[in-house]
Design an enzyme around this catalytic site. Structure first.
Site, PDB file in Angstrom:
ATOM      1  CD  GLU A  55      -1.402  -2.290   2.158  1.00  0.00           C
ATOM      2  OE1 GLU A  55      -2.228  -2.912   2.838  1.00  0.00           O
ATOM      3  OE2 GLU A  55      -0.182  -2.585   2.131  1.00  0.00           O
ATOM      4  CB  CYS A  86      -1.197   0.107   5.116  1.00  0.00           C
ATOM      5  SG  CYS A  86       0.472  -0.498   4.746  1.00  0.00           S
TER       6      CYS A  86
END
Length: 155
Positions: A55, A86
């Protein structure tokens, strides 16, 4: 195949790149309009860097492409539920929507352990869709860890 499945397939392609280099197979793409503007796959072991999550790599690329840290009209497709780091980055980037393949009951922060993406007290929340191509995403993770356990038994 609908739009979410189409882009989750692209995230799965990224996860397969991680798998090929013995990384936990997590892949991510970020879409703006109808175009992928960021791709990433897990590279923690390769880079010896705890920040090298799929991510974060995709967010960095998407931000560069957009010329802005705000990704307000973007959708993230990720094969595994994001962790706390994330999920925090997703909120910081003002991501509009997050589409998840399979959940992570031990460390996920988009609904499993916590849901950092939809805390009303934060200045931003992301729309959330889960279970897109769940079986394919889940099976890839299971296969990876099964192979890892087998390899450890040989040593």
């Amino acid at each position: 195949m609908n739009r979410d499945e189409k882009y989750m397939k692209e995230a799965i392609k990224q996860a397969k790149k991680a798998y090929a280099v013995n990384e936990v197979p997590i892949g991510c793409v970020i879409v703006y309009g109808d175009k992928i503007i960021g791709r990433g796959y897990n590279r923690r072991t390769t880079e010896k860097n705890p920040l090298a999550h799929a991510e974060l790599i995709a967010i960095k690329k998407a931000s560069k492409k957009m010329g802005d840290w705000r990704l307000e009209d973007c959708t993230m497709y990720v094969t595994l539920e994001p962790c706390q780091m994330c999920s925090g980055a997703i909120i910081q980037a003002r991501m509009k929507r997050v589409v998840i393949g399979c959940m992570n009951p031990k460390a996920g922060c988009a609904g499993s352990v916590l849901n950092l993406l939809q805390i009303s007290e934060f200045n931003h929340q992301a729309e959330l869709e889960t279970g897109v191509l769940e079986e394919e995403c889940s099976q890839m993770m299971k296969n990876f860890f099964k192979e890892l356990r087998k390899a450890k038994q040989k040593h």
